[in-house]
Design a protein around this motif. Structure first.
Motif, PDB file in Angstrom:
ATOM      1  N   ASN A 288       3.618   2.253   3.158  1.00  0.00           N
ATOM      2  CA  ASN A 288       4.566   3.361   3.288  1.00  0.00           C
ATOM      3  C   ASN A 288       4.369   4.341   2.132  1.00  0.00           C
ATOM      4  O   ASN A 288       3.668   4.067   1.169  1.00  0.00           O
ATOM      5  N   TYR A 289       4.999   5.507   2.256  1.00  0.00           N
ATOM      6  CA  TYR A 289       5.022   6.541   1.214  1.00  0.00           C
ATOM      7  C   TYR A 289       3.623   7.006   0.826  1.00  0.00           C
ATOM      8  O   TYR A 289       3.335   7.244  -0.345  1.00  0.00           O
ATOM      9  N   ASN A 290       2.750   7.121   1.808  1.00  0.00           N
ATOM     10  CA  ASN A 290       1.418   7.655   1.576  1.00  0.00           C
ATOM     11  C   ASN A 290       1.325   9.070   2.147  1.00  0.00           C
ATOM     12  O   ASN A 290       2.174   9.485   2.946  1.00  0.00           O
ATOM     13  N   LEU A 291       0.318   9.811   1.750  1.00  0.00           N
ATOM     14  CA  LEU A 291       0.070  11.137   2.294  1.00  0.00           C
ATOM     15  C   LEU A 291      -1.224  11.100   3.089  1.00  0.00           C
ATOM     16  O   LEU A 291      -2.252  10.620   2.609  1.00  0.00           O
TER      17      LEU A 291
ATOM     18  N   LYS B  17       6.040  13.003  -3.405  1.00  0.00           N
ATOM     19  CA  LYS B  17       6.100  12.372  -2.082  1.00  0.00           C
ATOM     20  C   LYS B  17       5.893  10.859  -2.125  1.00  0.00           C
ATOM     21  O   LYS B  17       5.809  10.209  -1.092  1.00  0.00           O
ATOM     22  N   GLY B  18       5.818  10.279  -3.325  1.00  0.00           N
ATOM     23  CA  GLY B  18       5.707   8.832  -3.425  1.00  0.00           C
ATOM     24  C   GLY B  18       7.055   8.157  -3.254  1.00  0.00           C
ATOM     25  O   GLY B  18       8.075   8.793  -2.938  1.00  0.00           O
ATOM     26  N   ASN B  19       7.071   6.873  -3.457  1.00  0.00           N
ATOM     27  CA  ASN B  19       8.294   6.075  -3.314  1.00  0.00           C
ATOM     28  C   ASN B  19       9.305   6.483  -4.377  1.00  0.00           C
ATOM     29  O   ASN B  19       9.038   6.367  -5.571  1.00  0.00           O
TER      30      ASN B  19
ATOM     31  N   ILE C  11       0.877  -1.179   0.000  1.00  0.00           N
ATOM     32  CA  ILE C  11       0.000   0.000   0.000  1.00  0.00           C
ATOM     33  C   ILE C  11       0.912   1.226   0.000  1.00  0.00           C
ATOM     34  O   ILE C  11       1.475   1.592   1.044  1.00  0.00           O
ATOM     35  N   GLN C  12       1.075   1.845  -1.145  1.00  0.00           N
ATOM     36  CA  GLN C  12       2.028   2.952  -1.289  1.00  0.00           C
ATOM     37  C   GLN C  12       1.478   4.042  -2.209  1.00  0.00           C
ATOM     38  O   GLN C  12       0.638   3.785  -3.075  1.00  0.00           O
ATOM     39  N   ASN C  13       1.992   5.247  -2.002  1.00  0.00           N
ATOM     40  CA  ASN C  13       1.779   6.387  -2.911  1.00  0.00           C
ATOM     41  C   ASN C  13       0.321   6.835  -2.977  1.00  0.00           C
ATOM     42  O   ASN C  13      -0.094   7.461  -3.958  1.00  0.00           O
TER      43      ASN C  13
ATOM     44  N   ALA D 188       6.803   5.019   7.687  1.00  0.00           N
ATOM     45  CA  ALA D 188       7.923   5.861   8.141  1.00  0.00           C
ATOM     46  C   ALA D 188       8.149   7.044   7.211  1.00  0.00           C
ATOM     47  O   ALA D 188       8.617   8.101   7.646  1.00  0.00           O
ATOM     48  N   ASN D 189       7.815   6.898   5.937  1.00  0.00           N
ATOM     49  CA  ASN D 189       8.033   7.956   4.952  1.00  0.00           C
ATOM     50  C   ASN D 189       6.722   8.561   4.465  1.00  0.00           C
ATOM     51  O   ASN D 189       6.639   9.052   3.335  1.00  0.00           O
ATOM     52  N   SER D 190       5.723   8.525   5.320  1.00  0.00           N
ATOM     53  CA  SER D 190       4.396   9.039   4.956  1.00  0.00           C
ATOM     54  C   SER D 190       4.105  10.308   5.741  1.00  0.00           C
ATOM     55  O   SER D 190       3.850  10.255   6.948  1.00  0.00           O
ATOM     56  N   PRO D 191       4.128  11.474   5.089  1.00  0.00           N
ATOM     57  CA  PRO D 191       3.921  12.727   5.814  1.00  0.00           C
ATOM     58  C   PRO D 191       2.448  13.076   5.999  1.00  0.00           C
ATOM     59  O   PRO D 191       1.557  12.487   5.375  1.00  0.00           O
ATOM     60  N   ILE D 192       2.224  14.051   6.859  1.00  0.00           N
ATOM     61  CA  ILE D 192       0.945  14.752   6.937  1.00  0.00           C
ATOM     62  C   ILE D 192       1.056  15.974   6.038  1.00  0.00           C
ATOM     63  O   ILE D 192       2.068  16.685   6.066  1.00  0.00           O
TER      64      ILE D 192
END
Length: 563
Positions: A384-387, A454-456, A358-360, A420-424
């Motif tokens: 990961n890598y979601n907004l 902001k994706g992978n 589940i990414q991007n 870990a790489n998913s911002p608000i």
């Protein structure tokens, strides 16, 4: 100014190798006629029986009170020119389906209105058995009901279906099935679906359809129900579900998805718009001991669905259902789902799945601030890598994950070891400044969007993958969500014949008369085919018109280069 044009022109005379006859059906006709334009036949069934191999039946406007058994192969049935024929099954119970195709091949049904089939097990169009090269396109299908009583009780034996495909042959799959640009609406379906592909089907396209205002699932891809007597073949597979719109697919007795895969395998679900349903999409596996495998869900928009945007997993694995494995959910935009506070799972509901990604994605949560719910475990989940965003203190997004409740996004990340790489951040969707205050955005990103790049960083788009505007998926680093900010629209001619025929273009996308700036138009006809520019076409500044080496573009109307 930058315009790229590479064109080779070919002029030649084409002489068809076989003559094919057009026959005509009219309500004022007579089946004793010869079926030509001036002396048409009266009934579609008569035309089906008496037309020759590869002939075309052209149906003129009017109401045809028939049910048709297409008991032969190699026929094209369509509306004539701009005529609007209605095939109405009012009062007929001779067969379940208005159009029935069993063990036949090379059949197209196009441009018909099909309606008023009201009986138990009613069907709009049935395809069953050993059927190859079946196309159903540009039809309107409505008022297919399992009962004439809108308040009739419902159970598993009460069913109706809009378009149903059963791959029931033990060894030979249905292949090259195309369900294109149909509209299905106002149907009471009981325990069945609007459009369903079920069983031994290998190679199918469900593209450009609209399914709305029905009482169960919109579009369903199914396996492991015993449709095919050979268990290893009993699975719809190697298909694409693309550019469909599903909305108001709501069941009063179960949670119904706009889109659903139950037991399918190797399927791409992309560029769809699914809203006001129970789920936006569900990837499940209802049958014990079975698997749904390798489903890719990408570049879709899900919003305002009753329970959640995306549901994935075997709901009662292992004793009560199968499982879901090796699925990818990426670059989807999920916006304010889970509006039913008594049933809401937020944007994401996971039961049992293995080895999924589940990414991007963009998860823009409603004001209740609930992100999602997970149960039963998700071994090897890559999340990961979601907004993430909400209008109501997004740092305090809540989730219930494998028995633990989280009241902030930070504790959710650390407690689940995900994202870990998913911002608000605010995706800053475009909203028409003239729209009313409660208007929905159109889900395009605008300058300054937190979703941009902001994706992978390691993401590589598939060759045919496009965003919601049919634009290239990656500019720098892929954006989160279904829109790629600033990317170029692409149009690819892949057929044979006229420029202005949508079937000749990849995914039906014809370039507008004035191509957008920075767009890319590629001419790549089939082997021995050609693209015929039969209309005026303007190529804009900084656009590209590319004719693939060795391919043919024939210009018979104006090609205008603007700057």
């Amino acid at each position: 100014m930058k315009i790229h044009i590479l064109i080779t022109l070919f002029y030649f005379l084409y002489i068809p190798s076989n003559a094919q006859t057009n026959y005509y059906i009219a309500t004022t006709g007579n089946d004793a006629n010869n079926g030509l334009f001036a002396t048409p036949w009266k009934t579609i069934q008569y035309g089906v029986v008496h037309a020759g191999i590869n002939d075309t039946l052209n149906i003129l406007s009017g109401t045809y009170n028939e049910k048709i058994n297409i008991n032969r192969s190699n026929i094209y049935i369509r509306n004539y020119a701009s005529n609007t024929p209605l095939v109405s099954a009012t009062g007929l119970t001779t067969q379940d389906a208005v159009f029935q195709i069993i063990n036949q091949s090379n059949i197209t049904i196009s441009g018909l209105e099909i309606a008023n089939n009201i009986q138990l097990d009613a069907q709009g169009i049935l395809v069953d058995g050993n059927c190859q090269n079946i196309t159903i396109k540009n039809c309107k299908i409505h008022d297919i009901h399992f009962s004439s009583n809108p308040a009739a009780s419902v159970n598993s034996s009460k069913n109706a279906q809009g378009i149903i495909v059963y791959g029931s042959h033990a060894t030979i799959p249905i292949s090259n099935l195309k369900i294109l640009n149909n509209t299905l609406y106002d149907c009471r379906l009981g325990y069945s679906e609007g459009i369903a592909v079920n069983g031994n089907v290998d190679g199918f396209s469900v593209i450009g359809n609209t399914v709305r205002n029905i009482t169960n699932i919109g579009i369903d891809v199914i396996g492991h129900e015993g449709t095919c007597p050979t268990p290893s073949n009993d699975q719809a597979r190697n298909g694409i579900v693309k550019y469909n719109k599903t909305y108001n697919c709501l069941s009063p007795y179960a949670t119904s998805g706009g889109l659903y895969v139950d037991g399918g395998k190797n399927i791409i679900i992309e560029n769809n718009n699914s809203y006001n349903n129970g789920y936006g999409i569900e990837i499940g596996c209802e049958n014990i001991g079975k698997t749904t495998d390798n489903i890719t869900v990408r570049n879709n928009i899900f919003y305002n669905n009753q329970v959640c945007a995306i549901a994935m997993g075997g709901y009662a694995y292992p004793s009560g259902s199968g499982k879901v494995t090796n699925c990818t959910i990426k670059n989807n935009t999920c916006f304010k789902d889970g509006y039913d506070l008594n049933a809401s799972m937020g944007e994401l509901y996971l039961s049992y799945s293995e080895n999924s990604i589940i990414q991007n994605n963009i998860f823009y949560v409603s004001t209740q601030n609930f992100l999602g719910y997970a149960e039963l475990g998700q071994p090897s989940l890559n999340f990961n890598y979601n907004l993430f965003y909400s209008d109501n203190t997004p740092a305090n997004l809540e989730a219930d994950w494998n028995g633990t409740s989280y009241s902030t996004l930070a504790t959710f990340k650390s407690g689940t070891n995900t994202n870990a790489n998913s911002p608000i951040g605010n995706p800053l969707f475009y909203i028409d400044p003239l729209a009313p205050p409660d208007a929905l955005p159109d889900f395009h990103l605008t300058t300054g969007s937190a979703a941009i790049d902001k994706g992978n960083p390691g993401f590589v788009a598939a060759a045919t993958e496009r965003d919601i505007d049919h634009a290239l998926r990656v500019l720098n680093i892929v954006d989160c969500g279904a829109d790629e900010f600033g990317s170029s629209p692409t149009y690819t001619f892949i057929g044979n014949g006229d420029w202005d025929v949508s079937d000749n273009w990849m995914d039906g996308f014809i370039p507008p008369v004035y191509t957008p700036v920075n767009s890319i138009v590629t001419i790549d006809p089939i082997v021995s085919g050609e693209c015929i520019l039969n209309k005026e076409q303007h190529i804009a500044d900084n656009a590209q018109l590319i004719v693939v080496s060795g391919k043919k573009l024939r210009i018979i109307k104006g090609l205008i280069i603007t700057n």
